[in-house]
Design an enzyme around this catalytic site. Sequence first.
Site, mmCIF file in Angstrom:
data_model
loop_
_atom_site.group_PDB
_atom_site.id
_atom_site.type_symbol
_atom_site.label_atom_id
_atom_site.label_comp_id
_atom_site.label_asym_id
_atom_site.label_seq_id
_atom_site.Cartn_x
_atom_site.Cartn_y
_atom_site.Cartn_z
ATOM 1 N N MET B 131 62.917 66.945 40.137
ATOM 2 C CA MET B 131 61.997 65.833 39.908
ATOM 3 C C MET B 131 61.743 64.998 41.162
ATOM 4 O O MET B 131 60.617 64.743 41.553
ATOM 5 C CB MET B 131 62.640 64.954 38.828
ATOM 6 C CG MET B 131 61.785 63.905 38.227
ATOM 7 S SD MET B 131 60.488 64.599 37.227
ATOM 8 C CE MET B 131 61.332 64.938 35.687
ATOM 9 N N LYS B 132 62.818 64.623 41.789
ATOM 10 C CA LYS B 132 62.756 63.690 42.904
ATOM 11 C C LYS B 132 61.993 64.260 44.113
ATOM 12 O O LYS B 132 61.251 63.559 44.780
ATOM 13 C CB LYS B 132 64.212 63.380 43.302
ATOM 14 C CG LYS B 132 64.407 62.732 44.646
ATOM 15 C CD LYS B 132 64.047 61.285 44.605
ATOM 16 C CE LYS B 132 64.086 60.717 46.024
ATOM 17 N NZ LYS B 132 63.358 59.458 46.111
ATOM 18 N N GLY B 133 62.203 65.570 44.356
ATOM 19 C CA GLY B 133 61.530 66.183 45.486
ATOM 20 C C GLY B 133 62.187 65.873 46.808
ATOM 21 O O GLY B 133 63.393 65.659 46.870
#
Lengths: 537, 253
Positions: B131-133
Amino acid sequence: MEPPAEPSLGEPVDYGVDTLPDLYLDEAQVLRCRELAARVVQGVFDFIDRHTTVSIERTVLRLLGIAGAGPRGVPLCNLMVDRIRQVPGALEKGAAYWYGRALSARKAASPLDLLDAMSMVLRAPPAGEDEERRLRDDVRGETRAACDELLSRVRARAALRRELGTGTPPLKYVIVATGNIHEDAEQARAAAQAGADIIAVIRSTAQSLLDYVPHGATTEGYGGTYATQENFRILREALDIESRKLGRYLHLTNYSSGLCMPEIALAGAWERLDMLLNDAMYGILFRDINMKRTMCDQYFSRRICAYTGLVINTGEDNYITTADAYEAAHTVIASQLINEAFARRAGMADWQLGFGHAYEIDTARPDTLPLELSQALLVRRLFPRSPIKYMPPTKHKQGDIFFSHAYDVMADLVAATTRQGIQLLGMMTEALHTPVLMDRYVALKTADYIHRAARNLGGELTLRRDGLVVRRAHEVLDRAEKLLAETAADGLWSAIGKARFGDVARQPDGGKGLDGVAGRAPDYFNPFLEILEGRAS
Amino acid sequence: MADPHARQLIRPYGDRRDDGVVQMSFVLPVPPGSRAREAAILFVKKLGFSQALVATMEPAGRDFSFFVVYGRTAAAVDLNAIDVPEVVIRKLGFDELNAEITRRLGRKIVVVGACTGSDSHAVGIDAIMNMKGYAGDYGLERYPGFAAYNLGSQVENERLVREAKARGADAILVSQVVTQRDLHRENARQFIDLCKAEGLHGKTVLVLGGPRIDHAFALELGFDAGFGPGTRPSDVANFVFHRLVERKEAISP
C-alpha cells in the site's frame, strides 16, 4: 526466585540520561505501559511453563556434552532428540531423563554408543523409583559441573573486558559477511583496527529456518557465514588476539534467532560471545516461525543469556523496514516494552537489554531530523540503564553512495546526541552489496568524528515543551499505550494474528517448527532449566 | 556498422567537456607507504588512465590501504552505436492508469509477487507492492485497478507459481535481492523453467526486479521485463498494464 545475572559478568553503563533534554513524559503513563506489557507476557507464560521444544532439549544435551556430529554432519543431539520423538510421549519427559537412562544402561559410553543405548531404554519399562531418583541426581550433578565450566568461561571473558576496557558508547558495530569464517576473521581485525567495537558475523541466508545448528568451521555461505560453535570459537580467538594488540576489548555478536534460539545461545555463551540478537517476536513476524515454538525458545535462550551475562539485541528496527517508520513508530515502543517484560521474566538485568530501533523515516518527508531525535530520545528515556541498539537507514537507501553516506551521518549524529549504547554503522553501499572493506573503513572513520563532535551535544539542549520533538514523543507513547492495551485485552497471539506488529499477520498454528513443540509431562526433567531458574539446590 | 557522420563520442565530464576525469576508490592489501602509493598509481594507469592523482591514502586497518584516486582517460564511447533494450512505455499517472485499466481491460489486473528462494529480503517486493509504496509513489495494493498479492520473502518458486495459478494472475513479480555467487541467476532461471513447464510463459507477464537486475539481464533469462534500482511501483504498474493490452490486442486486434 529470579536469579539476576552476576554483576561481575558485565557492567551497567551510565549513559547520563538525566542530563539529556527532558521530554516531559508522564511517569504514571510509562508505568501503565510497563504493567500492560507485563500482562501481555503473562498470558503467554501459561503456555511456556507447560511446554518444551526440540531445540530446548537439544540444548540440554549439548550442555551435557553431546556436541559432535554423526554421519553426514548431522549433529548428534539432533539424532538423539529425533529418536526420542519417535516414541510417543517420550520427549515430554525431557531429553535429560533419557540421557540419564541411556547412561546408566551403558557406562562411560561414547556419544554414538549412547544413541544406541537410548533406542534401547526408550522401549524398556520404567526404571524403579530409587533408580529413577539416582539417575536424575547423577544427571543433575553432571549438569551442575557443566554449568560451572560454562560460568568459568564467561567469567574469563568478563575479566578480559574489564582488564582492557571497552570503547565509549555509542559502541561502533559493523558486520562481516563473506561466507568464509577465516576471511571474516581477517575483515573483523581490519575493522577493529579502524575503530570498530563490535563485530557481527551475518548468518548465511535462511539459516534461521534450519532446525539444527551446522557443525564445524565453514567456508561457504550465501549472504553470510553459518553460525556454528567452531566458527564462534575461531572469530572470538581472532578478536581476543586483536583486543590485546589494540588494548581495547572487541565484542563479538551473532544471532540467536530462528528455529535454534536456545542452541545458538548456549554455543554463543560457551564460546564467550558478548551479545546475541534475540527477539521474542522477530522469528514469528519476519521468518514465519511458529509462535508457540518461538515463545518457548526465546524464554529458554534468554535464561541462558541472563545466566551467562550476554547482552541481547532486539529486532524492533525490522518493523519499520516493513511498515512505514513514521506510521509504525509506536509499534517499536510497544514491542520494546513487551521484549523487556519477556526478558525480565527470564531473569535478565537492564544492562543486558539492547532494545532495537532505527533511523528509518522516509527522507522525502520534512523534519525527519527532529522526528528521529524524538524517537531516539523517547527510547533512551524509557530504558535509561539499557544499552539500546540503534540501526542505520536501510529501507530508503539507493545506489547513490555519496548521498547514502550523508544519510548515515545524520544517523551518527542522532545516535551520539541521544547516547545510544550500540550503533550499527550505516554502510554507503547498503542498497548494493554486503559491505566491502573500504565501506566499513569510511563508515568507522566518519562515526568516530561525529561521535567525538556530538557526544556532549545532548547535554547542552533543552527542548520546547510545545515543540515538535516533545509533541511527537507524547503522540508515539500514547499510541504505544493504546496498542499495549489492545494487545493485553486480545492476548499477544491474537494481536499478532491481527498484524499489530510490523504489518505482518501470523496464526498460532501456522509457520514453521510447530511439530517441534511438546507438552511437559508431570515428571518432565530439565536440570539445566532448574539451574537457570534458580530452582536447583 | 554505424554511419561515421552519426557518431556521438562521449567520455566522462569532470571540470570541462571531454576531460575524462574519473574518481575511484579501492583498497590494496598492503600498509600505506611510498611503494603502496606507487602501486596504486601503476594500477590506475594499467586501467588505462593517463594521469593518476592519489587524493587519499590511509590505513584501513594495519595491512590495508584505502585510496581515493582521480584519473583522466582518453577512452570514449559512441552513444549512437549502443543498442540497449529498455522498457519504453508512455507512463500514465495514478488516476489515469486506473481509468485506463477499467476502459481497456474492464477488470482488475491480478498481480502476485514474492521474494523467492532462500532470499529473506522482502524490502524490494514490499516497496513495489505494499500500500505505502516507495518514495511517495503508491504501491500496487493502493491501485483500485490492481488486485495485488504479496507473498513476502523466502517463497519457493513452486509455491509462487501455484499461488499465481490459483489466483489467475495476469502478472508475477519476482524479487531477487541476494546476488552473492549468482544465486539470483540460478533461482530466476529455475522460475522461468517452471513457468514454461506450467504453460505460463508467454501468457502471464513475468517481471524480475532487484538491485542487481536490469532489463537486458531479465530478457536474457526469459522474463518480460527487468527492473533495477530506483524503480517505482508506478513503473511496474504501467509496464504490466501496457504489456497486457499488447497481448490482448495481439489476440483480438
